[in-house]
Design an enzyme around this catalytic site. Structure first.
Site, short mmCIF file in Angstrom:
data_model
loop_
_atom_site.label_atom_id
_atom_site.label_comp_id
_atom_site.label_asym_id
_atom_site.label_seq_id
_atom_site.Cartn_x
_atom_site.Cartn_y
_atom_site.Cartn_z
N SER A 76 16.05 42.86 -49.55
CA SER A 76 16.46 43.42 -48.24
C SER A 76 16.37 42.92 -47.00
O SER A 76 15.68 42.19 -46.73
CB SER A 76 15.73 44.59 -48.11
OG SER A 76 16.43 45.63 -47.74
N ASP A 77 17.65 43.49 -46.10
CA ASP A 77 17.21 42.31 -44.28
C ASP A 77 18.44 43.36 -43.74
O ASP A 77 18.96 44.21 -44.01
CB ASP A 77 18.26 41.55 -44.56
CG ASP A 77 17.52 40.36 -43.82
OD1 ASP A 77 16.26 39.93 -43.66
OD2 ASP A 77 18.68 40.31 -43.05
N THR A 78 17.67 44.00 -42.66
CA THR A 78 18.28 44.15 -42.14
C THR A 78 18.34 43.93 -40.68
O THR A 78 17.97 43.41 -39.67
CB THR A 78 17.75 45.90 -41.46
OG1 THR A 78 17.19 46.83 -43.14
CG2 THR A 78 17.89 46.60 -40.89
#
Length: 194
Positions: A76-78
């Site tokens: 995941s990446d934000t």
């Protein structure tokens, strides 16, 4: 529920984020953590969700050839997107101050992309949440940075901390997405896999 359905599978979370790890626990999922050091560099022409899609996929690609038949890897990446640029993790207090100050009395977007990788396939999902900050005093911003040291957070703030309670005037979309994982979408997607 989903935990039962996933019994035949081994769920792997490739994230050092304590918030993402807690979400997986709170979703009542059995999982293991497997980490790899990844240089989070993306092509400069990418914008908004293209950046998080690229980085979530990059993190998953690091596990190419390493997954067993029954394993599901989640990466995941934000990012915080404001004024047509990505606000990542601040380098120092000055950087954190500038980031938060730029979002004062304005609306920004938080993008999170999640990659689900198995031995044979790879799927990306993403989500966006609009967050509006109140008009913030320099005093409040400095207090937050000094006391909460938000250097591990995209956009230099945690919505789940004092700052979020004090500064956030409005949230449109998934609240958990702002913390780094659109939990409802993740749960729904995992349900379709089994």
């Amino acid at each position: 529920m989903l935990k039962e359905k996933l019994k035949k599978y081994s769920l792997i979370l490739a994230s050092g984020s304590p918030r993402r790890q807690q979400f997986f626990k709170d979703l009542d999922l059995d999982f293991q953590i497997r980490l790899k050091e990844i240089e989070e560099i993306y092509p400069p022409e990418l914008k908004a969700v293209e950046i998080t899609d690229y980085l979530a996929q990059l993190k998953a690609d690091a596990f190419d050839g390493e997954l067993n038949d029954n394993e599901i890897l989640v990466t995941s990446d934000t990012i915080v997107w404001h004024d047509n640029k990505a606000l990542g993790k601040p380098k120092n207090a000055e950087d954190a101050f500038q980031m938060i100050k730029s979002m004062s009395n304005a609306t920004h977007e938080v993008f999170t992309s999640v990659c689900f990788k198995t031995k044979l396939s790879s799927t990306l999902i993403n989500d966006v949440t609009k967050v509006t900050f109140a008009d913030l005093s320099d005093e409040a911003i400095l207090y937050y940075i000094e006391n909460y040291k938000p250097y591990d957070k995209a956009g230099a703030y945690g919505i789940q901390e004092w700052f979020g309670f004090m500064a956030v005037a409005k949230v449109e979309g998934s609240y958990t997405n702002v913390m780094g994982l659109p939990t409802a979408k993740v749960y729904e997607y995992l349900s379709t896999l089994v």
